[in-house]
Design a protein around this motif. Sequence first.
Motif, mmCIF file in Angstrom:
data_model
loop_
_atom_site.group_PDB
_atom_site.id
_atom_site.type_symbol
_atom_site.label_atom_id
_atom_site.label_comp_id
_atom_site.label_asym_id
_atom_site.label_seq_id
_atom_site.Cartn_x
_atom_site.Cartn_y
_atom_site.Cartn_z
ATOM 1 N N ARG A 66 17.548 0.151 -0.476
ATOM 2 C CA ARG A 66 16.720 1.349 -0.286
ATOM 3 C C ARG A 66 15.532 1.375 -1.248
ATOM 4 O O ARG A 66 14.404 1.632 -0.816
ATOM 5 N N PRO A 67 15.726 1.122 -2.542
ATOM 6 C CA PRO A 67 14.548 1.098 -3.424
ATOM 7 C C PRO A 67 13.568 -0.025 -3.059
ATOM 8 O O PRO A 67 12.354 0.171 -3.138
ATOM 9 N N LEU A 68 14.082 -1.169 -2.622
ATOM 10 C CA LEU A 68 13.186 -2.266 -2.254
ATOM 11 C C LEU A 68 12.426 -1.955 -0.972
ATOM 12 O O LEU A 68 11.244 -2.302 -0.845
ATOM 13 N N PHE A 69 13.075 -1.285 0.003
ATOM 14 C CA PHE A 69 12.353 -0.867 1.206
ATOM 15 C C PHE A 69 11.280 0.149 0.847
ATOM 16 O O PHE A 69 10.163 0.110 1.371
ATOM 17 N N GLY A 70 11.595 1.077 -0.045
ATOM 18 C CA GLY A 70 10.601 2.056 -0.489
ATOM 19 C C GLY A 70 9.429 1.389 -1.191
ATOM 20 O O GLY A 70 8.270 1.751 -0.972
ATOM 21 N N LEU A 71 9.716 0.407 -2.033
ATOM 22 C CA LEU A 71 8.650 -0.330 -2.706
ATOM 23 C C LEU A 71 7.799 -1.093 -1.704
ATOM 24 O O LEU A 71 6.563 -1.109 -1.803
ATOM 25 N N ARG A 77 1.370 0.461 2.314
ATOM 26 C CA ARG A 77 0.383 1.536 2.425
ATOM 27 C C ARG A 77 -0.794 1.302 1.493
ATOM 28 O O ARG A 77 -1.932 1.565 1.838
ATOM 29 N N ARG A 78 -0.478 0.848 0.314
ATOM 30 C CA ARG A 78 -1.536 0.642 -0.685
ATOM 31 C C ARG A 78 -2.470 -0.499 -0.273
ATOM 32 O O ARG A 78 -3.680 -0.426 -0.461
ATOM 33 N N LEU A 79 -1.890 -1.573 0.268
ATOM 34 C CA LEU A 79 -2.709 -2.732 0.634
ATOM 35 C C LEU A 79 -3.480 -2.519 1.923
ATOM 36 O O LEU A 79 -4.577 -3.038 2.076
ATOM 37 N N THR A 80 -2.903 -1.771 2.865
ATOM 38 C CA THR A 80 -3.597 -1.567 4.138
ATOM 39 C C THR A 80 -4.463 -0.314 4.122
ATOM 40 O O THR A 80 -5.297 -0.146 5.001
#
Length: 83
Positions: A66-71, A77-80
């Motif tokens: 879950r934390p890795l999916f969130g990351l 989002r940040r890159l696109t």
Amino acid sequence: MPLSLTLASLWVVAAAAVAMLPMRWQWGPGLLLLILAGPLLVLIGREVGWPWVAAVLLAILSMFRRPLFGLARHLHRRLTGSA
């Protein structure tokens, strides 16, 4: 038992202990465990072989899914640039 597998076992016990903490207290220890996972994987690979690394990596990914999916979502989002 090789030192690397002993350390991996202690890492799992520590991860289970952190999982029992309230969510607001899990961030720091959880991040530390995630950072320590990399060198631990390398040590396991050097001592007992890369098939064991695959098994331990699957366990790590299972615990931190879950934390890795969130990351991954955050980075996407940040890159696109999408909101």
